[in-house]
Design a protein around this motif. Structure first.
Motif, PDB file in Angstrom:
ATOM      1  N   ALA A   9      32.477  46.663  47.782  1.00  0.00           N
ATOM      2  CA  ALA A   9      33.467  45.596  47.944  1.00  0.00           C
ATOM      3  C   ALA A   9      34.432  45.577  46.755  1.00  0.00           C
ATOM      4  CB  ALA A   9      32.772  44.254  48.094  1.00  0.00           C
ATOM      5  N   LYS A  10      33.901  45.751  45.550  1.00  0.00           N
ATOM      6  CA  LYS A  10      34.762  45.776  44.361  1.00  0.00           C
ATOM      7  C   LYS A  10      35.714  46.962  44.397  1.00  0.00           C
ATOM      8  CE  LYS A  10      31.804  43.279  41.173  1.00  0.00           C
ATOM      9  NZ  LYS A  10      31.076  43.291  39.897  1.00  0.00           N
ATOM     10  N   ASN A  11      35.222  48.124  44.816  1.00  0.00           N
ATOM     11  CA  ASN A  11      36.090  49.303  44.914  1.00  0.00           C
ATOM     12  C   ASN A  11      37.221  49.076  45.906  1.00  0.00           C
ATOM     13  OD1 ASN A  11      34.653  50.740  43.014  1.00  0.00           O
ATOM     14  ND2 ASN A  11      33.488  51.924  44.515  1.00  0.00           N
ATOM     15  N   ILE A  12      36.911  48.458  47.037  1.00  0.00           N
ATOM     16  CA  ILE A  12      37.942  48.194  48.050  1.00  0.00           C
ATOM     17  C   ILE A  12      38.951  47.173  47.538  1.00  0.00           C
ATOM     18  CG2 ILE A  12      38.317  47.153  50.329  1.00  0.00           C
ATOM     19  CD1 ILE A  12      37.432  50.116  50.396  1.00  0.00           C
ATOM     20  N   GLU A  13      38.497  46.168  46.790  1.00  0.00           N
ATOM     21  CA  GLU A  13      39.422  45.181  46.218  1.00  0.00           C
ATOM     22  C   GLU A  13      40.444  45.844  45.305  1.00  0.00           C
ATOM     23  OE1 GLU A  13      37.264  42.117  44.191  1.00  0.00           O
ATOM     24  OE2 GLU A  13      36.224  41.494  46.020  1.00  0.00           O
ATOM     25  N   LYS A  14      40.040  46.890  44.603  1.00  0.00           N
ATOM     26  CA  LYS A  14      40.919  47.607  43.670  1.00  0.00           C
ATOM     27  C   LYS A  14      41.784  48.654  44.364  1.00  0.00           C
ATOM     28  CE  LYS A  14      37.446  47.239  40.032  1.00  0.00           C
ATOM     29  NZ  LYS A  14      36.491  48.009  39.216  1.00  0.00           N
ATOM     30  N   ALA A  15      41.512  48.931  45.615  1.00  0.00           N
ATOM     31  CA  ALA A  15      42.204  49.992  46.350  1.00  0.00           C
ATOM     32  C   ALA A  15      43.632  49.582  46.695  1.00  0.00           C
ATOM     33  CB  ALA A  15      41.446  50.304  47.635  1.00  0.00           C
ATOM     34  N   PRO A  16      44.480  50.576  46.970  1.00  0.00           N
ATOM     35  CA  PRO A  16      45.843  50.270  47.444  1.00  0.00           C
ATOM     36  C   PRO A  16      45.798  49.491  48.765  1.00  0.00           C
ATOM     37  CG  PRO A  16      45.634  52.592  46.844  1.00  0.00           C
ATOM     38  CD  PRO A  16      44.258  52.012  46.815  1.00  0.00           C
ATOM     39  N   GLU A  17      46.866  48.777  49.038  1.00  0.00           N
ATOM     40  CA  GLU A  17      46.961  47.918  50.224  1.00  0.00           C
ATOM     41  C   GLU A  17      46.647  48.668  51.523  1.00  0.00           C
ATOM     42  OE1 GLU A  17      47.588  44.500  52.512  1.00  0.00           O
ATOM     43  OE2 GLU A  17      47.474  44.667  50.332  1.00  0.00           O
ATOM     44  N   ASP A  18      47.177  49.867  51.710  1.00  0.00           N
ATOM     45  CA  ASP A  18      46.943  50.603  52.961  1.00  0.00           C
ATOM     46  C   ASP A  18      45.466  50.959  53.131  1.00  0.00           C
ATOM     47  OD1 ASP A  18      47.312  52.502  50.839  1.00  0.00           O
ATOM     48  OD2 ASP A  18      47.584  54.075  52.329  1.00  0.00           O
ATOM     49  N   ILE A  19      44.772  51.234  52.051  1.00  0.00           N
ATOM     50  CA  ILE A  19      43.341  51.544  52.114  1.00  0.00           C
ATOM     51  C   ILE A  19      42.557  50.281  52.482  1.00  0.00           C
ATOM     52  CG2 ILE A  19      41.314  52.277  50.782  1.00  0.00           C
ATOM     53  CD1 ILE A  19      43.308  54.547  51.500  1.00  0.00           C
ATOM     54  N   ARG A  20      42.922  49.145  51.913  1.00  0.00           N
ATOM     55  CA  ARG A  20      42.255  47.883  52.257  1.00  0.00           C
ATOM     56  C   ARG A  20      42.433  47.560  53.742  1.00  0.00           C
ATOM     57  NH1 ARG A  20      44.648  46.044  47.300  1.00  0.00           N
ATOM     58  NH2 ARG A  20      46.042  44.698  48.489  1.00  0.00           N
ATOM     59  N   LYS A  21      43.629  47.794  54.271  1.00  0.00           N
ATOM     60  CA  LYS A  21      43.879  47.548  55.694  1.00  0.00           C
ATOM     61  C   LYS A  21      43.040  48.467  56.571  1.00  0.00           C
ATOM     62  CE  LYS A  21      48.576  45.757  55.359  1.00  0.00           C
ATOM     63  NZ  LYS A  21      49.991  46.001  55.682  1.00  0.00           N
ATOM     64  N   ARG A  22      42.970  49.741  56.210  1.00  0.00           N
ATOM     65  CA  ARG A  22      42.155  50.683  56.985  1.00  0.00           C
ATOM     66  C   ARG A  22      40.675  50.317  56.916  1.00  0.00           C
ATOM     67  NH1 ARG A  22      45.013  56.265  55.035  1.00  0.00           N
ATOM     68  NH2 ARG A  22      47.096  55.610  55.651  1.00  0.00           N
ATOM     69  N   PHE A  23      40.223  49.874  55.742  1.00  0.00           N
ATOM     70  CA  PHE A  23      38.831  49.472  55.591  1.00  0.00           C
ATOM     71  C   PHE A  23      38.524  48.286  56.510  1.00  0.00           C
ATOM     72  CE2 PHE A  23      35.443  47.010  53.560  1.00  0.00           C
ATOM     73  CZ  PHE A  23      34.443  47.973  53.530  1.00  0.00           C
ATOM     74  N   LYS A  24      39.412  47.287  56.539  1.00  0.00           N
ATOM     75  CA  LYS A  24      39.221  46.135  57.424  1.00  0.00           C
ATOM     76  C   LYS A  24      39.139  46.574  58.883  1.00  0.00           C
ATOM     77  CE  LYS A  24      41.176  42.282  54.850  1.00  0.00           C
ATOM     78  NZ  LYS A  24      42.202  41.236  54.836  1.00  0.00           N
ATOM     79  N   HIS A  40      36.673  59.158  56.488  1.00  0.00           N
ATOM     80  CA  HIS A  40      37.707  59.080  55.460  1.00  0.00           C
ATOM     81  C   HIS A  40      38.732  58.018  55.841  1.00  0.00           C
ATOM     82  CE1 HIS A  40      37.087  63.111  53.301  1.00  0.00           C
ATOM     83  NE2 HIS A  40      36.014  62.882  54.042  1.00  0.00           N
ATOM     84  N   LEU A  41      39.108  57.206  54.861  1.00  0.00           N
ATOM     85  CA  LEU A  41      40.210  56.262  55.056  1.00  0.00           C
ATOM     86  C   LEU A  41      41.527  56.943  54.721  1.00  0.00           C
ATOM     87  CD1 LEU A  41      38.682  53.044  53.439  1.00  0.00           C
ATOM     88  CD2 LEU A  41      38.687  53.720  55.843  1.00  0.00           C
ATOM     89  N   SER A  42      41.461  57.950  53.868  1.00  0.00           N
ATOM     90  CA  SER A  42      42.598  58.799  53.511  1.00  0.00           C
ATOM     91  C   SER A  42      41.999  60.085  52.967  1.00  0.00           C
ATOM     92  CB  SER A  42      43.474  58.122  52.445  1.00  0.00           C
ATOM     93  OG  SER A  42      42.791  58.073  51.210  1.00  0.00           O
ATOM     94  N   TYR A  43      42.844  60.965  52.443  1.00  0.00           N
ATOM     95  CA  TYR A  43      42.328  62.218  51.898  1.00  0.00           C
ATOM     96  C   TYR A  43      41.306  61.964  50.798  1.00  0.00           C
ATOM     97  CZ  TYR A  43      42.059  66.659  49.488  1.00  0.00           C
ATOM     98  OH  TYR A  43      41.582  67.792  48.885  1.00  0.00           O
ATOM     99  N   SER A  44      41.559  60.968  49.958  1.00  0.00           N
ATOM    100  CA  SER A  44      40.703  60.771  48.796  1.00  0.00           C
ATOM    101  C   SER A  44      39.763  59.565  48.873  1.00  0.00           C
ATOM    102  CB  SER A  44      41.557  60.671  47.534  1.00  0.00           C
ATOM    103  OG  SER A  44      42.456  59.603  47.635  1.00  0.00           O
ATOM    104  N   TRP A  45      39.841  58.754  49.943  1.00  0.00           N
ATOM    105  CA  TRP A  45      38.972  57.576  50.066  1.00  0.00           C
ATOM    106  C   TRP A  45      37.972  57.765  51.198  1.00  0.00           C
ATOM    107  CZ3 TRP A  45      38.532  53.010  47.349  1.00  0.00           C
ATOM    108  CH2 TRP A  45      39.426  52.861  46.297  1.00  0.00           C
ATOM    109  N   VAL A  46      36.697  57.500  50.892  1.00  0.00           N
ATOM    110  CA  VAL A  46      35.595  57.698  51.832  1.00  0.00           C
ATOM    111  C   VAL A  46      34.788  56.406  51.963  1.00  0.00           C
ATOM    112  CG1 VAL A  46      33.423  58.962  52.164  1.00  0.00           C
ATOM    113  CG2 VAL A  46      35.408  60.142  51.266  1.00  0.00           C
ATOM    114  N   VAL A  47      34.254  56.190  53.148  1.00  0.00           N
ATOM    115  CA  VAL A  47      33.327  55.077  53.382  1.00  0.00           C
ATOM    116  C   VAL A  47      32.054  55.657  54.001  1.00  0.00           C
ATOM    117  CG1 VAL A  47      32.921  52.916  54.619  1.00  0.00           C
ATOM    118  CG2 VAL A  47      35.187  53.435  53.737  1.00  0.00           C
ATOM    119  N   CYS A  48      30.899  55.230  53.482  1.00  0.00           N
ATOM    120  CA  CYS A  48      29.602  55.652  54.018  1.00  0.00           C
ATOM    121  C   CYS A  48      28.827  54.413  54.440  1.00  0.00           C
ATOM    122  CB  CYS A  48      28.791  56.402  52.954  1.00  0.00           C
ATOM    123  SG  CYS A  48      29.589  57.883  52.321  1.00  0.00           S
ATOM    124  N   TRP A  49      28.136  54.503  55.571  1.00  0.00           N
ATOM    125  CA  TRP A  49      27.363  53.372  56.045  1.00  0.00           C
ATOM    126  C   TRP A  49      26.030  53.830  56.631  1.00  0.00           C
ATOM    127  CZ3 TRP A  49      31.898  55.067  58.160  1.00  0.00           C
ATOM    128  CH2 TRP A  49      31.881  55.520  59.471  1.00  0.00           C
TER     129      TRP A  49
END
Length: 87
Positions: A11-26, A56-65
């Motif tokens: 959650a902290k990493n996503i809060e620090k992420a760029p706006e487009d990454i936060r939107k994709r995460f949501k 991947h949310l983008s080339y450099s952002w990953v989410v694992c669940w």
């Protein structure tokens, strides 16, 4: 409908992420809630182990669940850089 639990560090990493990454995460979280752990439409989606998944949310952002079989709880245990992803 699935319940989503997000680890504090993710959650902290996503809060620090760029706006487009936060939107994709949501959007990913909403997709997980509605349709469960299998998310074939997301870029680079794959099953890592029997109950673990990632995309991947983008080339450099990953989410694992993680999803325990026969439960409606999905836990996001990693969200962050591709280089530090735990797979």
């Amino acid at each position: 409908m699935y319940r989503i639990r997000i680890k504090k560090k993710s959650a902290k990493n996503i809060e620090k992420a760029p706006e487009d990454i936060r939107k994709r995460f949501k959007l990913l979280v909403e997709n997980l809630k509605q349709s469960g752990p299998v998310q074939n439409a997301w870029p680079n989606y794959s099953k890592l182990e029997s109950n673990k998944y990632h995309c991947h949310l983008s080339y450099s952002w990953v989410v694992c669940w993680y999803n325990e079989k026969n439960t409606l709880l999905i836990e996001v245990y990693y969200a962050g850089s591709r280089e530090k992803a735990p797979y």
